[in-house]
Motif scaffolding. Structure first.
Motif, PDB file in Angstrom:
ATOM      1  N   SER A 206    -124.508  25.503   8.756  1.00 13.42           N
ATOM      2  CA  SER A 206    -122.831  25.866   9.340  1.00 13.42           C
ATOM      3  C   SER A 206    -122.656  28.025   9.804  1.00 13.42           C
ATOM      4  CB  SER A 206    -121.355  26.040   8.528  1.00 13.42           C
ATOM      5  OG  SER A 206    -120.882  24.292   8.393  1.00 13.42           O
ATOM      6  N   SER A 207    -123.801  27.927   9.582  1.00 16.37           N
ATOM      7  CA  SER A 207    -124.524  29.590   9.466  1.00 16.37           C
ATOM      8  C   SER A 207    -125.086  29.330  10.680  1.00 16.37           C
ATOM      9  CB  SER A 207    -124.940  29.790   8.314  1.00 16.37           C
ATOM     10  OG  SER A 207    -126.402  28.900   8.116  1.00 16.37           O
ATOM     11  N   LEU A 208    -125.585  28.231  11.867  1.00 14.47           N
ATOM     12  CA  LEU A 208    -126.733  28.468  12.658  1.00 14.47           C
ATOM     13  C   LEU A 208    -126.092  27.852  13.667  1.00 14.47           C
ATOM     14  CD1 LEU A 208    -129.431  27.553  11.459  1.00 14.47           C
ATOM     15  CD2 LEU A 208    -129.575  29.418  11.477  1.00 14.47           C
ATOM     16  N   LEU A 209    -124.845  26.473  13.782  1.00 19.28           N
ATOM     17  CA  LEU A 209    -123.837  26.118  14.659  1.00 19.28           C
ATOM     18  C   LEU A 209    -122.678  25.734  14.561  1.00 19.28           C
ATOM     19  CD1 LEU A 209    -126.436  22.965  13.643  1.00 19.28           C
ATOM     20  CD2 LEU A 209    -126.285  24.766  16.206  1.00 19.28           C
ATOM     21  N   PRO A 210    -121.409  25.507  15.513  1.00 25.34           N
ATOM     22  CA  PRO A 210    -120.290  25.217  15.276  1.00 25.34           C
ATOM     23  C   PRO A 210    -120.322  24.201  14.850  1.00 25.34           C
ATOM     24  CG  PRO A 210    -121.283  25.155  17.408  1.00 25.34           C
ATOM     25  CD  PRO A 210    -122.520  25.594  16.961  1.00 25.34           C
ATOM     26  N   HIS A 211    -119.156  24.320  14.176  1.00 27.36           N
ATOM     27  CA  HIS A 211    -118.543  23.043  12.712  1.00 27.36           C
ATOM     28  C   HIS A 211    -118.778  21.790  13.788  1.00 27.36           C
ATOM     29  CE1 HIS A 211    -115.929  21.440  10.382  1.00 27.36           C
ATOM     30  NE2 HIS A 211    -115.385  20.239  11.389  1.00 27.36           N
ATOM     31  N   LYS A 212    -118.224  21.688  14.668  1.00 23.19           N
ATOM     32  CA  LYS A 212    -118.469  20.092  15.030  1.00 23.19           C
ATOM     33  C   LYS A 212    -119.992  19.897  14.979  1.00 23.19           C
ATOM     34  CE  LYS A 212    -118.237  17.612  19.255  1.00 23.19           C
ATOM     35  NZ  LYS A 212    -117.741  16.816  21.372  1.00 23.19           N
ATOM     36  N   PHE A 213    -121.155  20.392  15.519  1.00 25.76           N
ATOM     37  CA  PHE A 213    -122.432  19.928  15.662  1.00 25.76           C
ATOM     38  C   PHE A 213    -123.143  20.327  13.756  1.00 25.76           C
ATOM     39  CE2 PHE A 213    -121.425  21.329  19.041  1.00 25.76           C
ATOM     40  CZ  PHE A 213    -121.923  19.857  19.791  1.00 25.76           C
ATOM     41  N   ASP A 221    -128.045  10.558   9.373  1.00 26.79           N
ATOM     42  CA  ASP A 221    -129.013   9.534   9.010  1.00 26.79           C
ATOM     43  C   ASP A 221    -129.953   9.056   9.970  1.00 26.79           C
ATOM     44  OD1 ASP A 221    -128.079  10.075   6.288  1.00 26.79           O
ATOM     45  OD2 ASP A 221    -128.989   8.500   5.334  1.00 26.79           O
ATOM     46  N   GLU A 222    -128.910   9.860  11.547  1.00 28.79           N
ATOM     47  CA  GLU A 222    -130.536   9.824  12.759  1.00 28.79           C
ATOM     48  C   GLU A 222    -130.656  10.834  12.754  1.00 28.79           C
ATOM     49  OE1 GLU A 222    -128.741   7.214  15.749  1.00 28.79           O
ATOM     50  OE2 GLU A 222    -126.654   7.271  14.403  1.00 28.79           O
ATOM     51  N   ASN A 223    -132.240  10.851  13.104  1.00 28.99           N
ATOM     52  CA  ASN A 223    -132.740  12.313  14.088  1.00 28.99           C
ATOM     53  C   ASN A 223    -131.781  12.509  14.891  1.00 28.99           C
ATOM     54  OD1 ASN A 223    -134.652  12.507  12.122  1.00 28.99           O
ATOM     55  ND2 ASN A 223    -135.914  10.606  12.601  1.00 28.99           N
ATOM     56  N   LEU A 224    -131.159  13.358  15.154  1.00 23.45           N
ATOM     57  CA  LEU A 224    -130.498  13.687  16.950  1.00 23.45           C
ATOM     58  C   LEU A 224    -131.849  14.826  16.579  1.00 23.45           C
ATOM     59  CD1 LEU A 224    -127.126  13.536  15.220  1.00 23.45           C
ATOM     60  CD2 LEU A 224    -128.415  11.973  16.459  1.00 23.45           C
ATOM     61  N   ASP A 225    -131.113  15.362  17.889  1.00 27.26           N
ATOM     62  CA  ASP A 225    -131.869  16.031  19.090  1.00 27.26           C
ATOM     63  C   ASP A 225    -131.005  17.329  20.118  1.00 27.26           C
ATOM     64  OD1 ASP A 225    -133.876  18.138  20.580  1.00 27.26           O
ATOM     65  OD2 ASP A 225    -134.505  16.686  21.733  1.00 27.26           O
ATOM     66  N   ILE A 226    -130.728  18.405  17.939  1.00 25.15           N
ATOM     67  CA  ILE A 226    -129.916  19.616  19.190  1.00 25.15           C
ATOM     68  C   ILE A 226    -129.654  20.241  20.056  1.00 25.15           C
ATOM     69  CG2 ILE A 226    -130.932  20.775  17.922  1.00 25.15           C
ATOM     70  CD1 ILE A 226    -127.492  20.490  17.172  1.00 25.15           C
ATOM     71  N   ASP A 227    -130.891  19.869  20.639  1.00 24.40           N
ATOM     72  CA  ASP A 227    -130.946  20.162  21.985  1.00 24.40           C
ATOM     73  C   ASP A 227    -130.069  19.349  22.974  1.00 24.40           C
ATOM     74  OD1 ASP A 227    -132.206  22.657  21.431  1.00 24.40           O
ATOM     75  OD2 ASP A 227    -134.357  21.814  21.905  1.00 24.40           O
ATOM     76  N   LYS A 228    -129.920  18.255  22.850  1.00 24.85           N
ATOM     77  CA  LYS A 228    -129.723  17.225  23.605  1.00 24.85           C
ATOM     78  C   LYS A 228    -128.439  16.959  23.406  1.00 24.85           C
ATOM     79  CE  LYS A 228    -133.280  14.511  24.647  1.00 24.85           C
ATOM     80  NZ  LYS A 228    -133.946  13.183  24.979  1.00 24.85           N
ATOM     81  N   ILE A 346    -123.084  29.481  25.976  1.00 27.32           N
ATOM     82  CA  ILE A 346    -123.120  29.765  24.756  1.00 27.32           C
ATOM     83  C   ILE A 346    -123.522  28.353  23.986  1.00 27.32           C
ATOM     84  CG2 ILE A 346    -121.517  28.546  22.770  1.00 27.32           C
ATOM     85  CD1 ILE A 346    -118.887  29.343  24.481  1.00 27.32           C
ATOM     86  N   GLY A 347    -124.674  28.628  23.178  1.00 31.66           N
ATOM     87  CA  GLY A 347    -125.591  28.138  22.659  1.00 31.66           C
ATOM     88  C   GLY A 347    -126.820  27.994  21.366  1.00 31.66           C
ATOM     89  N   LEU A 348    -127.491  27.771  20.963  1.00 26.60           N
ATOM     90  CA  LEU A 348    -128.742  27.947  20.634  1.00 26.60           C
ATOM     91  C   LEU A 348    -129.289  29.256  20.570  1.00 26.60           C
ATOM     92  CD1 LEU A 348    -129.580  24.664  18.482  1.00 26.60           C
ATOM     93  CD2 LEU A 348    -128.522  27.227  17.344  1.00 26.60           C
ATOM     94  N   GLN A 349    -129.327  30.427  20.906  1.00 22.15           N
ATOM     95  CA  GLN A 349    -130.535  31.651  21.579  1.00 22.15           C
ATOM     96  C   GLN A 349    -130.883  32.319  20.445  1.00 22.15           C
ATOM     97  OE1 GLN A 349    -127.980  32.900  25.005  1.00 22.15           O
ATOM     98  NE2 GLN A 349    -126.633  31.812  24.053  1.00 22.15           N
ATOM     99  N   GLY A 350    -131.682  32.567  20.888  1.00 29.72           N
ATOM    100  CA  GLY A 350    -132.382  34.161  20.236  1.00 29.72           C
ATOM    101  C   GLY A 350    -134.318  33.661  19.592  1.00 29.72           C
ATOM    102  N   ASN A 353    -138.055  30.463  16.527  1.00 29.64           N
ATOM    103  CA  ASN A 353    -138.054  30.332  15.197  1.00 29.64           C
ATOM    104  C   ASN A 353    -136.367  30.394  14.060  1.00 29.64           C
ATOM    105  OD1 ASN A 353    -140.205  28.790  14.607  1.00 29.64           O
ATOM    106  ND2 ASN A 353    -141.286  30.706  14.501  1.00 29.64           N
ATOM    107  N   PHE A 354    -135.912  31.950  14.557  1.00 29.75           N
ATOM    108  CA  PHE A 354    -134.459  32.129  14.563  1.00 29.75           C
ATOM    109  C   PHE A 354    -133.072  32.087  15.149  1.00 29.75           C
ATOM    110  CE2 PHE A 354    -138.198  34.525  12.574  1.00 29.75           C
ATOM    111  CZ  PHE A 354    -138.546  34.339  11.474  1.00 29.75           C
ATOM    112  N   LYS A 355    -133.502  30.778  15.696  1.00 29.75           N
ATOM    113  CA  LYS A 355    -132.524  30.697  16.602  1.00 29.75           C
ATOM    114  C   LYS A 355    -130.999  30.095  15.943  1.00 29.75           C
ATOM    115  CE  LYS A 355    -134.596  29.634  20.798  1.00 29.75           C
ATOM    116  NZ  LYS A 355    -134.109  27.738  21.851  1.00 29.75           N
ATOM    117  N   LYS A 356    -130.055  30.828  16.831  1.00 32.87           N
ATOM    118  CA  LYS A 356    -128.582  30.111  15.969  1.00 32.87           C
ATOM    119  C   LYS A 356    -127.235  30.192  16.715  1.00 32.87           C
ATOM    120  CE  LYS A 356    -126.422  35.001  14.566  1.00 32.87           C
ATOM    121  NZ  LYS A 356    -125.938  35.697  13.552  1.00 32.87           N
ATOM    122  N   THR A 357    -126.563  29.954  17.265  1.00 32.39           N
ATOM    123  CA  THR A 357    -125.499  29.570  18.359  1.00 32.39           C
ATOM    124  C   THR A 357    -125.097  31.464  18.062  1.00 32.39           C
ATOM    125  OG1 THR A 357    -124.374  28.071  17.121  1.00 32.39           O
ATOM    126  CG2 THR A 357    -122.993  29.415  18.716  1.00 32.39           C
TER     127      THR A 357
END
Length: 435
Positions: A206-213, A221-228, A346-350, A353-357
């Motif tokens: 939650s400190s890195l991503l929107p609540h939904k993701f 338990d699946e391996n989800l690709d956050i970039d997708k 909007i997205g994971l930027q930075g 190794n230290f990306k966050k929303t």
């Protein structure tokens, strides 16, 4: 004993938290179909592999091999039903399909004990196998508490019936029942540890991503690709910035520990309110000490919903939440709010190794400048302790249509005087008790 009492209290406190229970139940809903398939296929494979051992270990292998063939038929029917009717995750209050593999093994081994000759050497092997089945079957479904409770109840009932019809093995049955209870207690511990790991994972994400993701990644338990699932792209956004007005003064009259507890309680109240918004969890909240920054966002088609939900939250932050904060934390906490709307990337930027929303665009900077503008208004009037909201005209037009704003808040036109918003046409809102 004190340690045990402390541990039990910790577990009870943990499960009394509705958010923890909700995350756990969301994990069940999200993974039930996967585990239905996994457990059934695994039970099918193990049962098939055990048939040759029946002929090696037992004097009369037919009864064992025949029973296992019956289980194999049940598992084949079950896996067919799963793949045909359970293709998507759905809310299931109680899942008998997850229960069938471990329960069937407990019942079949109770049946084996009922028909076993206690004078034969293979009886000890069968008894040890039953102990092993009890342990494995409980650990098998420890993550699914309802199904495990039913497993324990039915398995112990089956063993009790065996002891009635075959009293000469009652002492062994008592040991098996005790082992069931011990296994049950161990599974409570493992389930608590598992649920704790989900909550910890969610709090970190939650400190890195929107609540939904953050929630999706925590309960899957699946391996989800956050970039997708969360690609960086342009969205419509409403940015909210709130900053305490008297933070330095508070730090001078309170200890660091007191300030830390105030901040913790402040953001706990804020985040609980955020969970009520209705934009599918598409918000990201970040904070640094006394400054709160929230991005509400959505696709173009959701533009009006994003505006409405952001305004509803903003109104709560300036009225009911402020009163709750004043009552429960400290009456001296004052803060103002800036609210801006527009488009941003909007997205994971930075750094890699230290990306966050985060959001790239002037809408984010404007919200901070509007909040600073609210501070100037407070410094001039300095009468009302309630937060002053400064927002753009587009958002204010919607606020004018919401009763919660028009019934108990006064608005006024404001000319921007801060850097990059000089001469912006803005609107200020503030709660009036006597309106």
């Amino acid at each position: 004993m004190n340690y045990m009492d402390s541990y039990i209290n910790r577990i009870l406190t943990f499960y009394q938290n509705q958010n923890n229970n909700k995350l756990y139940n969301d994990w069940i809903d999200n993974n039930a179909v996967y585990y239905m398939r996994y457990y059934t296929i695994l039970a099918l494979a193990i049962t098939s592999l055990l048939i040759p051992f029946d002929f090696l270990l037992y004097d009369n292998p037919i009864i064992y091999a025949y029973s296992r063939v019956m289980l194999i038929i049940i598992y084949i029917i079950q896996i067919t039903i799963i793949f045909k009717f359970f293709k998507k995750n759905k809310k299931i209050l109680f899942n008998p399909i997850i229960l069938i593999p471990p329960l069937s093994y407990n019942l079949i081994y109770s049946y084996f004990l009922l028909n076993a000759d206690t004078n034969q050497s293979y009886y000890l092997i069968l008894l040890l196998a039953t102990f092993f089945v009890i342990m494995i079957s409980n650990i098998f479904i420890y993550r699914f508490y309802k199904e495990q409770y039913v497993l324990i109840l039915l398995s112990i009932s089956a063993l009790f019936l065996v002891s009635i019809y075959k009293p000469e093995i009652s002492s062994d049955i008592i040991k098996l029942i005790i082992f069931h209870i011990i296994s049950f207690g161990i599974c409570i511990y493992y389930r608590y540890e598992f649920t704790t790991s989900i909550v910890n994972k969610y709090e970190h994400l939650s400190s890195l991503l929107p609540h939904k993701f953050a929630k999706l990644l925590s309960v899957s338990d699946e391996n989800l690709d956050i970039d997708k699932i969360f690609p960086t792209k342009e969205y419509f956004a409403v940015c909210l910035c709130a900053d305490w007005r008297n933070y330095q003064k508070l730090t001078n009259i309170n200890t660091k520990d007191q300030i830390g507890k105030m901040i913790e309680k402040f953001y706990t109240i804020i985040y609980k309110e955020l969970e009520k918004i209705n934009i599918s969890g598409q918000y990201y909240a970040d904070w640094t000490a006394d400054e709160l920054f929230i991005i509400f966002y959505g696709e173009e088609k959701d533009k009006n919903i994003v505006k409405s939900e952001a305004l509803n939250f903003c109104h709560s932050l300036a009225t009911t939440l402020y009163m709750k904060i004043s009552t429960k934390i400290n009456k001296n906490i004052l803060y103002d709010i800036g609210l801006s709307s527009g488009y941003g990337l909007i997205g994971l930027q930075g750094p890699s190794n230290f990306k966050k929303t985060t959001i790239t665009g002037d809408v984010a900077g404007n919200s901070k400048r509007y909040e600073t503008q609210a501070k100037k208004i407070r410094n001039k009037k300095n009468k009302n302790s309630f937060p002053i909201i400064v927002m753009d005209k587009e958002l204010s037009q919607i606020a004018n249509k919401l009763e919660k704003f028009t019934n108990n808040m006064n608005s006024a036109k404001v000319k921007g005087t801060e850097k990059d918003i000089i001469d912006f046409d803005l609107i200020s809102w503030v709660f009036e008790k006597n309106k």
